[in-house]
Design an enzyme around this catalytic site. Structure first.
Site: not given
Ligand code: OAD
Length: 264
Positions: A86, A135
């Site tokens: 990554r 994070h």
């Molecule tokens: P997620 O992978 O859970 O969610 C990503 C979000 O981005 C989803 O709601 C998609 O619909 C949206 N998405 C995808 N492409 C997009 C785009 N081009 N523009 C806007 N939105 C888009 O990621 P996070 O919510 O960030 O933590 O996840 C939170 C945490 O869970 C991360 O920091 C990580 C993960 O486990 C740890 O590892 C502790």
């Protein structure tokens, strides 16, 4: 007024009516204090996979085997191999239109505070200052022996797991938050300071599933501080029901359009 480009482009995908979208543009134009909560989706258009999306990490890999202290204790090489991969992806990626738009909105009397769940540095590379990384950072390491925390931007790393270059004795781990761990106290104090400063005019929640209670809580707090709460995400999330406006589209396309011509 919406410009022609916007009407022909992503604006069509927005679930908000034209009036609501115009309200968001006007809120941004007038805003002195903007709070932005970002997640993996804001970096998706830079080629960085999300976690829970179709091509997300957690669809292919078990988070318990890659993002927990127990996994690191059992298989530090395996965990580091994933982080090293990554790190290389992030090093090769460029900030996208969303990162650039957010950086461009700050200044001239307008404060834009970003709280990100992302461990990448794409907000900073686009020009945003003082980003709160709730994070942690993929570019920082923490020694499992002496506790030293320092930056190591080598990608790829020459050995996995890397040895602490301060004590020279123990392996370092990525200075990120894993499942089951607490959020960093210093970053939490910075979040608190954002809310202690009073009224917030506009809050955007961009590219996150908002699975963690604290993200939902901060969105709620921003709203209670007076902010218009806007979600930017192609899909609905756990927050969609409480926002004032959902802008259903990719972050780069939506944010690029939202700020057009709005420079104060
Ligand atoms: P997620 O992978 O859970 O969610 C990503 C979000 O981005 C989803 O709601 C998609 O619909 C949206 N998405 C995808 N492409 C997009 C785009 N081009 N523009 C806007 N939105 C888009 O990621 P996070 O919510 O960030 O933590 O996840 C939170 C945490 O869970 C991360 O920091 C990580 C993960 O486990 C740890 O590892 C502790």
């Amino acid at each position: 007024m919406l410009d022609v480009d916007l009407l022909a482009g992503p604006m069509r995908d927005m679930t908000g009516s034209g009036d609501e979208v115009e309200a968001a543009r006007s809120a941004l134009r007038d805003a002195r204090r903007v709070l932005v909560l970002t997640g993996a989706g804001v970096s998706a258009e830079s080629g960085i996979p999300t976690f829970r999306g179709e091509d997300g990490w957690w669809k292919r890999r078990d988070p318990m085997e890659l993002a927990t202290p127990e996994a690191f204790g059992r298989e530090p090489d395996e965990v580091w191999a994933w982080y090293d991969y990554r790190r290389r992806l992030i090093a090769d990626a460029e900030p996208n239109a969303a990162h650039r738009a957010l950086a461009g909105w700050a200044g001239d009397g307008r404060e834009v505070r970003i709280i990100t769940q992302n461990v990448d540095d794409l907000h900073e590379r686009a020009g945003s200052d003082d980003v709160i990384h709730i994070h942690g950072s993929i570019w920082r390491v923490r020694c499992t022996g002496c506790g030293a925390v320092y930056e190591d931007r080598r990608a790829p790393l020459p050995e996995l797991p890397p040895t602490c270059d301060r004590c020279g004795d123990h392996p370092v781990r990525p200075d990120v938050v894993w499942f089951g761990e607490s959020l960093p106290a210093a970053e939490l104090r910075r979040v608190q300071a954002v809310f202690d400063r009073g009224a917030i005019d506009l809050a955007l929640v961009i590219g996150t599933e908002a699975v963690f209670g604290y993200i939902r809580q901060w969105a709620e707090l921003a709203r209670r501080a007076g902010a218009m709460l806007v979600e930017v995400n192609p899909s609905r999330t756990g927050l969609s029901g409480i926002v004032d406006l959902r802008m259903a589209g990719k972050a780069g396309e939506v944010l690029g359009g939202l700020g057009d011509g709005d420079a104060p």
